[in-house]
Scaffold this motif. Structure first.
Motif, PDB file in Angstrom:
ATOM      1  N   GLY A  27     -25.159 -19.544 -61.836  1.00 32.05           N
ATOM      2  CA  GLY A  27     -26.405 -19.640 -61.083  1.00 32.05           C
ATOM      3  C   GLY A  27     -26.202 -19.960 -59.621  1.00 32.05           C
ATOM      4  N   GLU A  28     -25.103 -20.647 -59.323  1.00 29.92           N
ATOM      5  CA  GLU A  28     -24.828 -21.054 -57.939  1.00 29.92           C
ATOM      6  C   GLU A  28     -23.327 -21.211 -57.754  1.00 29.92           C
ATOM      7  OE1 GLU A  28     -27.599 -24.254 -56.032  1.00 29.92           O
ATOM      8  OE2 GLU A  28     -27.599 -24.609 -58.185  1.00 29.92           O
ATOM      9  N   ASN A  52     -25.313 -12.459 -54.320  1.00 30.72           N
ATOM     10  CA  ASN A  52     -26.766 -12.667 -54.310  1.00 30.72           C
ATOM     11  C   ASN A  52     -27.204 -13.907 -55.088  1.00 30.72           C
ATOM     12  OD1 ASN A  52     -29.220 -11.620 -53.188  1.00 30.72           O
ATOM     13  ND2 ASN A  52     -29.852 -11.118 -55.271  1.00 30.72           N
ATOM     14  N   ILE A  53     -26.311 -14.891 -55.187  1.00 29.50           N
ATOM     15  CA  ILE A  53     -26.705 -16.181 -55.772  1.00 29.50           C
ATOM     16  C   ILE A  53     -26.564 -17.249 -54.680  1.00 29.50           C
ATOM     17  CG2 ILE A  53     -26.193 -15.612 -58.184  1.00 29.50           C
ATOM     18  CD1 ILE A  53     -23.498 -17.034 -57.896  1.00 29.50           C
ATOM     19  N   PRO A  54     -27.282 -18.367 -54.840  1.00 29.82           N
ATOM     20  CA  PRO A  54     -27.207 -19.392 -53.791  1.00 29.82           C
ATOM     21  C   PRO A  54     -25.792 -19.947 -53.597  1.00 29.82           C
ATOM     22  CG  PRO A  54     -29.054 -19.803 -55.275  1.00 29.82           C
ATOM     23  CD  PRO A  54     -28.239 -18.710 -55.893  1.00 29.82           C
ATOM     24  N   ASN A  65     -33.828  -8.070 -55.859  1.00 32.38           N
ATOM     25  CA  ASN A  65     -32.669  -8.582 -55.136  1.00 32.38           C
ATOM     26  C   ASN A  65     -32.820  -8.705 -53.628  1.00 32.38           C
ATOM     27  OD1 ASN A  65     -31.216  -9.274 -57.345  1.00 32.38           O
ATOM     28  ND2 ASN A  65     -30.065  -7.364 -57.444  1.00 32.38           N
ATOM     29  N   VAL A 105     -34.210 -11.116 -52.462  1.00 27.49           N
ATOM     30  CA  VAL A 105     -33.985 -12.558 -52.324  1.00 27.49           C
ATOM     31  C   VAL A 105     -32.835 -12.945 -53.242  1.00 27.49           C
ATOM     32  CG1 VAL A 105     -36.341 -13.230 -51.695  1.00 27.49           C
ATOM     33  CG2 VAL A 105     -35.755 -12.969 -54.113  1.00 27.49           C
ATOM     34  N   LYS A 106     -32.241 -14.112 -52.967  1.00 28.20           N
ATOM     35  CA  LYS A 106     -31.176 -14.582 -53.856  1.00 28.20           C
ATOM     36  C   LYS A 106     -31.777 -14.984 -55.193  1.00 28.20           C
ATOM     37  CE  LYS A 106     -27.600 -15.983 -50.665  1.00 28.20           C
ATOM     38  NZ  LYS A 106     -26.636 -17.027 -50.332  1.00 28.20           N
ATOM     39  N   VAL A 107     -31.099 -14.624 -56.258  1.00 33.20           N
ATOM     40  CA  VAL A 107     -31.592 -14.918 -57.595  1.00 33.20           C
ATOM     41  C   VAL A 107     -30.504 -15.673 -58.357  1.00 33.20           C
ATOM     42  CG1 VAL A 107     -32.524 -13.916 -59.711  1.00 33.20           C
ATOM     43  CG2 VAL A 107     -32.916 -12.767 -57.532  1.00 33.20           C
ATOM     44  N   PRO A 108     -30.779 -16.848 -58.939  1.00 35.52           N
ATOM     45  CA  PRO A 108     -32.072 -17.523 -59.051  1.00 35.52           C
ATOM     46  C   PRO A 108     -32.583 -18.152 -57.744  1.00 35.52           C
ATOM     47  CG  PRO A 108     -30.320 -18.916 -59.941  1.00 35.52           C
ATOM     48  CD  PRO A 108     -29.697 -17.604 -59.598  1.00 35.52           C
ATOM     49  N   VAL A 127     -33.382 -21.402 -56.243  1.00 29.20           N
ATOM     50  CA  VAL A 127     -33.008 -22.778 -56.562  1.00 29.20           C
ATOM     51  C   VAL A 127     -33.434 -23.673 -55.414  1.00 29.20           C
ATOM     52  CG1 VAL A 127     -31.133 -24.369 -57.141  1.00 29.20           C
ATOM     53  CG2 VAL A 127     -30.962 -21.974 -57.819  1.00 29.20           C
TER      54      VAL A 127
END
Lengths: 251, 192
Positions: free
Chosen positions: A166-167, A195-197, B107, B109-112, B114
């Motif tokens: 997820g990150e 494309n993840i935080p 996509n 935006v960043k997924v998830p 948070v």
């Protein structure tokens, strides 16, 4: 609008908060539960608890501490250090952790990421990556930065994302402890290729370092320890400064 | 106050229990239909993957019991999503309480998503006495705006941060992790 997160990191050893300079030479900086509550009150968006001795000492869990923290804390927190199995994660989440971060165990057994994501969901699986620049390449390191691997930071980060994390919590071993700013070039590349935080870690020394990592590094969150533990930067001042720079923060 | 948190094996419910404990309320964890039906208030939590959580509800018969509850019910995060008609996550049907289909963020935006975002357009007693403020979210899927929307938030697009239909409430965010503001929302739910 989603805000940028400020995350104090509480490095834990023997139930106490410590922060090492370049991960060696540890200093004691207080009681973790007390610190956690203080940070929540001061405006921290999230906390990370890392048992820095865990990988070497094979310590399995921080379940007891997690339970006590969860009881008191009304903001999210992540727990990491020595987590190597589905069972480890299960215990920590059941005791109240919101997320767990895995590091060495993911490198040794990448399938662990998929297993954890399948069982608990992406939203609670953070993969921590420690890397150091060697010649022109960022190389992933293990055991608190002591052991180099053959993995390239960007290749590994992409694989971690593909496997469902997820990150990503990226610590630059070159910047950690220097108080000279975050590794913004590498962070920017991570953010553009994934494309993840991405949580930036390593190098926070002054308020401008945070501004830079959000603007230049495109980081979604910034993690720091000693600047907060020793009150060199107050979270309130930091957020006010970020806001005045046009960076969205929760105030 | 007899508060029951539905315990169906989908995610971390300890933090919700602790959040109510901080408000001086002892929440009971249960998957027993009788205990749930007799509760004054019900929390329907959930983290993880939608289709596998839905399977757990079907296996335990909770898919029939939950939509039939008459007391205030609060679905949190995946709990809220499962109260909708369906979810793109694992292409599963939901409980059909809220008339909307849960979708994945695109996509752009960043997924998830948070972190802390703002909830706006508050229209329910759940937000009594509260102004627009920051709440904590972590999710890859969202409920689009619908006629049951009682709060919105924006992440690439404007979506439902909370929904309400009659006695059923749902929040995409985690009130139990949204600081003092989130605690006030839980307090409001208890006071309904």
């Amino acid at each position: 609008m989603l805000t940028k997160r400020i995350i104090p990191c509480l490095d834990i050893k023997d139930g106490r908060t410590v922060k090492g300079v370049n991960f060696v030479d540890l200093r004691d900086a207080g009681d973790p539960i007390e610190l956690a509550q203080r940070y929540a009150k001061e405006g921290a968006d999230e906390l990370v608890f890392l048992d820095i001795s865990a990988t070497e000492q094979k310590r399995k869990t921080l379940a007891e501490l997690v339970f006590k923290v969860a009881e008191k804390l009304n903001i999210p927190f992540t727990v990491g250090g020595g987590i190597s199995s589905v069972e480890d994660v299960d215990i920590l989440l059941k005791n109240g952790a919101d997320k767990v971060s895995i590091n060495s165990s993911a490198v040794k057994n990448p399938d662990l990421i998929n297993e954890l994501v399948a069982k608990f969901g992406s939203q609670c699986i953070v993969v921590a990556i420690d890397a150091k620049q060697i010649k022109d390449n960022w190389i992933v390191h293990l055991v608190g930065g002591k052991v180099p691997t053959k993995l390239d930071l960007f290749d590994w980060a992409k694989e971690v994302e593909k496997r469902g994390a997820g990150e990503i919590l990226f610590t630059s071993m070159d910047n950690d402890g220097t108080k000279d700013g975050f590794a913004n070039e590498a962070l920017d590349r991570l953010s553009s290729e994934l494309n993840i935080p991405i949580i930036a870690s390593g190098g926070a020394g002054k308020i401008a370092d945070f501004t830079d990592t959000f603007k230049e590094g495109k980081s979604d969150a910034a993690l720091a320890a000693s600047v907060f533990h020793f009150k060199e930067i107050e979270i309130k001042d930091l957020k006010t400064a970020l806001k005045s720079e046009g960076i969205p923060v929760r105030i | 106050m007899n508060l029951v948190i539905i315990d169906y094996g989908a995610g971390n419910i300890q933090s919700i229990k602790f959040a109510f404990q901080r408000l001086g309320i002892n929440a009971e964890l249960s998957n027993d239909s009788k205990v749930i039906r007799n509760a004054d208030k019900v929390i329907f939590p959930g983290v993880g993957e939608a289709s596998s959580a839905m399977k757990k509800l079907l296996a335990s018969g909770l898919d029939v019991i939950i939509p039939d509850l008459k007391q205030p019910v609060l679905g949190i995060c995946l709990g809220m999503q499962l109260m909708c008609n369906s979810s793109e996550e694992g292409n599963t049907n939901g409980l059909g309480i809220f008339d909307t289909e849960v979708k994945r963020f695109r996509n752009a935006v960043k997924v998830p998503q948070v972190g802390w975002n703002k909830i706006e357009n508050l229209e329910s007693d759940l937000f009594k006495g509260l102004e627009s403020d920051f709440i904590y979210l972590v999710h890859s899927f969202y409920a689009p705006k619908a006629k049951e929307t009682i709060a919105t938030s924006t992440y690439g697009i404007e979506y439902s941060a909370a929904l309400q239909k009659d006695n059923f409430f749902g929040t995409q965010f985690h009130p139990e992790k949204s600081g003092n503001y989130g605690a006030k929302i839980l307090e409001n739910f208890i006071s309904l």
